[in-house]
Design an enzyme around this catalytic site. Structure first.
Site, PDB file in Angstrom:
ATOM      1  N   GLU A  28     -13.213  -7.882   0.760  1.00 47.03           N
ATOM      2  CA  GLU A  28     -12.224  -6.882   1.158  1.00 47.03           C
ATOM      3  C   GLU A  28     -12.018  -6.850   2.671  1.00 47.03           C
ATOM      4  O   GLU A  28     -11.060  -6.285   3.169  1.00 47.03           O
ATOM      5  CB  GLU A  28     -12.610  -5.490   0.643  1.00 47.03           C
ATOM      6  CG  GLU A  28     -13.970  -4.959   1.085  1.00 47.03           C
ATOM      7  CD  GLU A  28     -15.120  -5.420   0.187  1.00 47.03           C
ATOM      8  OE1 GLU A  28     -15.163  -6.614  -0.188  1.00 47.03           O
ATOM      9  OE2 GLU A  28     -15.980  -4.580  -0.118  1.00 47.03           O
ATOM     10  N   ARG A  29     -12.958  -7.488   3.421  1.00 47.44           N
ATOM     11  CA  ARG A  29     -12.811  -7.485   4.878  1.00 47.44           C
ATOM     12  C   ARG A  29     -11.874  -8.584   5.364  1.00 47.44           C
ATOM     13  O   ARG A  29     -11.348  -8.520   6.457  1.00 47.44           O
ATOM     14  CB  ARG A  29     -14.187  -7.644   5.535  1.00 47.44           C
ATOM     15  CG  ARG A  29     -14.986  -6.350   5.459  1.00 47.44           C
ATOM     16  CD  ARG A  29     -16.349  -6.517   6.059  1.00 47.44           C
ATOM     17  NE  ARG A  29     -17.327  -6.841   5.048  1.00 47.44           N
ATOM     18  CZ  ARG A  29     -18.598  -7.104   5.302  1.00 47.44           C
ATOM     19  NH1 ARG A  29     -19.027  -7.104   6.530  1.00 47.44           N
ATOM     20  NH2 ARG A  29     -19.438  -7.368   4.331  1.00 47.44           N
TER      21      ARG A  29
ATOM     22  N   CYS B 294     -24.395 -19.008   6.281  1.00 43.10           N
ATOM     23  CA  CYS B 294     -25.608 -18.917   5.473  1.00 43.10           C
ATOM     24  C   CYS B 294     -26.537 -20.082   5.769  1.00 43.10           C
ATOM     25  O   CYS B 294     -27.681 -20.074   5.359  1.00 43.10           O
ATOM     26  CB  CYS B 294     -25.263 -18.854   3.992  1.00 43.10           C
ATOM     27  SG  CYS B 294     -24.560 -20.383   3.393  1.00 43.10           S
TER      28      CYS B 294
HETATM   29  P1  NAD Z   1     -21.693  -8.991   0.613  1.00 43.71           P
HETATM   30  O1  NAD Z   1     -22.826  -9.168  -0.328  1.00 43.71           O
HETATM   31  O2  NAD Z   1     -21.592  -7.702   1.345  1.00 43.71           O
HETATM   32  O3  NAD Z   1     -20.298  -9.176  -0.155  1.00 43.71           O
HETATM   33  C1  NAD Z   1     -20.021 -10.290  -0.958  1.00 43.71           C
HETATM   34  C2  NAD Z   1     -19.066  -9.882  -2.073  1.00 43.71           C
HETATM   35  O4  NAD Z   1     -19.695  -8.893  -2.886  1.00 43.71           O
HETATM   36  C3  NAD Z   1     -17.770  -9.267  -1.567  1.00 43.71           C
HETATM   37  O5  NAD Z   1     -16.701  -9.770  -2.325  1.00 43.71           O
HETATM   38  C4  NAD Z   1     -17.959  -7.781  -1.803  1.00 43.71           C
HETATM   39  O6  NAD Z   1     -16.758  -7.112  -2.129  1.00 43.71           O
HETATM   40  C5  NAD Z   1     -18.904  -7.715  -2.980  1.00 43.71           C
HETATM   41  N1  NAD Z   1     -19.822  -6.572  -2.902  1.00 43.71           N
HETATM   42  C6  NAD Z   1     -20.370  -6.032  -1.782  1.00 43.71           C
HETATM   43  N2  NAD Z   1     -21.194  -5.014  -2.104  1.00 43.71           N
HETATM   44  C7  NAD Z   1     -21.175  -4.916  -3.455  1.00 43.71           C
HETATM   45  C8  NAD Z   1     -21.826  -4.068  -4.388  1.00 43.71           C
HETATM   46  N3  NAD Z   1     -22.667  -3.118  -3.983  1.00 43.71           N
HETATM   47  N4  NAD Z   1     -21.572  -4.251  -5.695  1.00 43.71           N
HETATM   48  C9  NAD Z   1     -20.735  -5.220  -6.122  1.00 43.71           C
HETATM   49  N5  NAD Z   1     -20.082  -6.056  -5.271  1.00 43.71           N
HETATM   50  C10 NAD Z   1     -20.299  -5.908  -3.963  1.00 43.71           C
HETATM   51  O7  NAD Z   1     -21.752 -10.234   1.625  1.00 43.71           O
HETATM   52  P2  NAD Z   1     -20.890 -10.457   2.939  1.00 43.71           P
HETATM   53  O8  NAD Z   1     -21.369  -9.518   3.994  1.00 43.71           O
HETATM   54  O9  NAD Z   1     -19.447 -10.509   2.628  1.00 43.71           O
HETATM   55  O10 NAD Z   1     -21.329 -11.954   3.321  1.00 43.71           O
HETATM   56  C11 NAD Z   1     -22.465 -12.255   4.070  1.00 43.71           C
HETATM   57  C12 NAD Z   1     -23.643 -12.611   3.188  1.00 43.71           C
HETATM   58  O11 NAD Z   1     -23.300 -13.691   2.333  1.00 43.71           O
HETATM   59  C13 NAD Z   1     -24.863 -13.075   3.974  1.00 43.71           C
HETATM   60  O12 NAD Z   1     -26.011 -12.530   3.399  1.00 43.71           O
HETATM   61  C14 NAD Z   1     -24.825 -14.585   3.804  1.00 43.71           C
HETATM   62  O13 NAD Z   1     -26.079 -15.230   3.946  1.00 43.71           O
HETATM   63  C15 NAD Z   1     -24.314 -14.695   2.418  1.00 43.71           C
HETATM   64  N6  NAD Z   1     -23.732 -16.010   2.165  1.00 43.71           N
HETATM   65  C16 NAD Z   1     -24.429 -16.868   1.382  1.00 43.71           C
HETATM   66  C17 NAD Z   1     -23.934 -18.143   1.137  1.00 43.71           C
HETATM   67  C18 NAD Z   1     -24.694 -19.111   0.290  1.00 43.71           C
HETATM   68  O14 NAD Z   1     -24.149 -20.136  -0.074  1.00 43.71           O
HETATM   69  N7  NAD Z   1     -25.940 -18.842  -0.070  1.00 43.71           N
HETATM   70  C19 NAD Z   1     -22.713 -18.539   1.695  1.00 43.71           C
HETATM   71  C20 NAD Z   1     -22.021 -17.631   2.490  1.00 43.71           C
HETATM   72  C21 NAD Z   1     -22.538 -16.363   2.711  1.00 43.71           C
END
Ligand code: NAD
Length: 496
Positions: free
Chosen positions: A183-184, A288
């Protein structure tokens, strides 16, 4: 969270081949992280809006799965061409909403395109196998069939690439697809879906729904969604994996990370410094696969400490669209404050600050979320900084006496996304490759991101699931195996 205003672009959803204005009651501001300017508003779409997208995908499925694989990949060839053509424009949108530099945005989109290219091989990759005469006159075959509706939920840090870890494979294997972007940063996929309107996909094969937690829950609970791909932080990955599992869906959930690099004294220090600097501070540390902790051994403690501090200090920080800028801001003011608080915690817990990126002044960047590169030395093994994912431009240095000690340090980490070693010793490299507890290993590589034709995911708390993203694992994830055992009795009334 704001009530929608008339003047700003309100990001629509894309359902059944049409752009639909959301009826959401809550909207989030989308902000340029470099300037603080609000550039659009994202709807927090309701469960009913998500259900409409899923129903559209479910209705499109029967015809799409009957479409020959060779025909299903034709839109992907067009997509590759359009993405190449529109790469700069798309990268500009990406930088404006995410903050990474224009160069980084273009590199990210290249990785997206590579996944489209690999998925064009589906007619070969999706093939099963068979054996005649498993018993006399009986033949057996394994065929792969698509599942139905697949959904992906993605994070903010790679708005252009991560959706393409999933979308091309899902549809090329004959599934239909629903994407929920972060959403960001909803604008990159809005533009990408506008481009995908012109590649010849039937209505309903790909759908886009914007939203947050409620939209995610609606995807996790809907009986017509068969597969969930998730990428984001570990707590949410764990939650999504559990809820998808309870609902009988297959799931692949990539989580957070805390990546270590070991620097041996025999490493080429100039190359090592340059590569680790890019890994730790590229994309403002919001990768990540970003290196977050460098474990130095022997003399590398001094040589690497000095050279990395100098390299980090020389990085030009600013608006990613400005020429020559090497590092952009972090995503939100909350993120900046979290990173700065963690630096303070590290200092309180005994770390020595060699380079302090807090309270940075960036010309024309007063309203941006800038944290400059930060290097902390002698971070105690017990400090929060050694285990917490910072997701900002902060590199912690710790020292180990030998490889045993360094590897034990990695072993203690709850995460296992990536581990790297810098050395000129083949024996040390082999030992590291063999023993390091992570899903992606770099030997003299700072960001060990696999190419699209290799599977990608971490270990431990960095991944929940079995089948990874990309490559052959994607085919495995998006298809169901069916076994057919056949016998045809000879018909004696016929002459053939
Ligand atoms: P986030 O977990 O906050 O959000 C990811 C997705 O989950 C978004 O679409 C969001 O809308 C949804 N979301 C957020 N909170 C939720 C909840 N409580 N219930 C259900 N859905 C929810 O992550 P972010 O801040 O957007 O991204 C950064 C994170 O992603 C870091 O921890 C990073 O390490 C990780 N990441 C991992 C990989 C990998 O391949 N392992 C790749 C990229 C990013």
């Amino acid at each position: 969270m704001t009530v929608a205003t008339a003047t700003l672009t309100k990001v629509p959803n894309y359902v059944n081949g049409q752009w639909i204005d959301s009826k959401a009651t809550e909207w989030l501001d989308v902000t340029n992280p470099a300037t603080g300017e609000v550039i659009a508003q994202t709807p927090l779409s309701s469960a009913a809006e998500v259900a409409a997208a899923i129903e559209a995908a479910a209705s499109a499925f029967p015809e799409w799965r009957r479409t020959p694989a060779e025909d299903r990949i034709q839109p992907l060839f067009k997509l590759k061409h359009i993405l190449e053509e529109q790469l700069e424009e798309l990268a500009r949108v990406l930088t404006t909403e995410n903050g990474k530099t224009f160069t980084e945005a273009k590199a990210e989109l290249r990785r997206a395109i590579e996944n489209v290219e690999v998925a064009c091989g589906i007619p070969t990759m999706m093939q099963g196998y068979n054996l005649e005469d498993v018993a006399r006159g009986i033949d057996e075959m394994m065929i792969r069939q698509p599942l139905g509706v697949a959904a992906a939920i993605v994070p903010f840090n790679f708005p252009g690439m991560i959706p393409f870890w999933f979308l091309p494979y899902a549809i090329a294997t004959g599934n239909t697809f629903v994407l929920k972007p972060s959403e960001r940063v909803p604008l990159t996929m809005k533009r990408a879906f506008e481009l995908m309107e012109n590649i010849g996909l039937p209505k309903g094969v790909i759908n886009l729904v914007n939203g947050g937690k409620n939209a995610v829950n609606a995807l996790l609970d809907h009986p017509k969604v068969r597969a969930i791909s998730f990428v984001g932080s570990t707590p949410v990955a764990r939650y999504v994996y559990a809820r998808a599992g309870e609902n009988g869906k297959r799931a692949q959930c990539q989580g957070g990370a805390k990546n270590h690099v070991i620097v041996l004294p025999d490493a080429d220090m100039k190359m090592t410094t340059q590569i680790i600097s890019d890994s730790a501070f590229g994309c403002a540390g919001q990768r990540c696969l970003a290196v977050s902790v460098a474990v130095t051994i022997g003399e590398a403690q001094k040589t690497f400490r000095d050279s990395i501090t100098e390299a980090a200090a020389s990085l030009r920080v600013g608006n990613g669209l400005d020429e020559g800028v090497q590092m952009g801001p972090v995503i939100t003011p909350q993120s900046k404050s979290r990173v700065e608080t963690l630096i303070a915690t590290g200092e309180k817990q005994g770390a020595k600050i060699l380079l302090d990126g807090r309270n940075s002044r960036i010309p024309k960047g007063e309203a941006g979320n800038f944290v400059k590169p930060t290097v902390l030395d002698a971070v105690p093994a017990t400090s929060e900084l050694t285990e917490t994912e910072i997701f900002g431009p902060v590199l912690s240095l710790v020292h180990a006496n030998d490889m045993d000690e360094a590897l034990a340090f990695l072993e203690r980490s709850p995460y296992g996304n990536q581990a790297s070693l810098f050395t000129s010793s083949g024996a040390a490299a082999r030992r590291f490759r063999y023993e390091a507890p992570a899903g992606n290993i770099g030997i003299n590589i700072g960001v060990a991101a696999p190419m699209a034709y290799f599977p990608f995911s971490g270990w431990k708390d960095s991944f929940f699931g079995i089948m990874h993203a990309q490559g052959r694992d994607a085919i495995e994830f998006y298809t169901e195996k069916k076994i057919v055992v056949e016998r045809w009795a000879k018909d004696h009334s016929r002459k053939f």
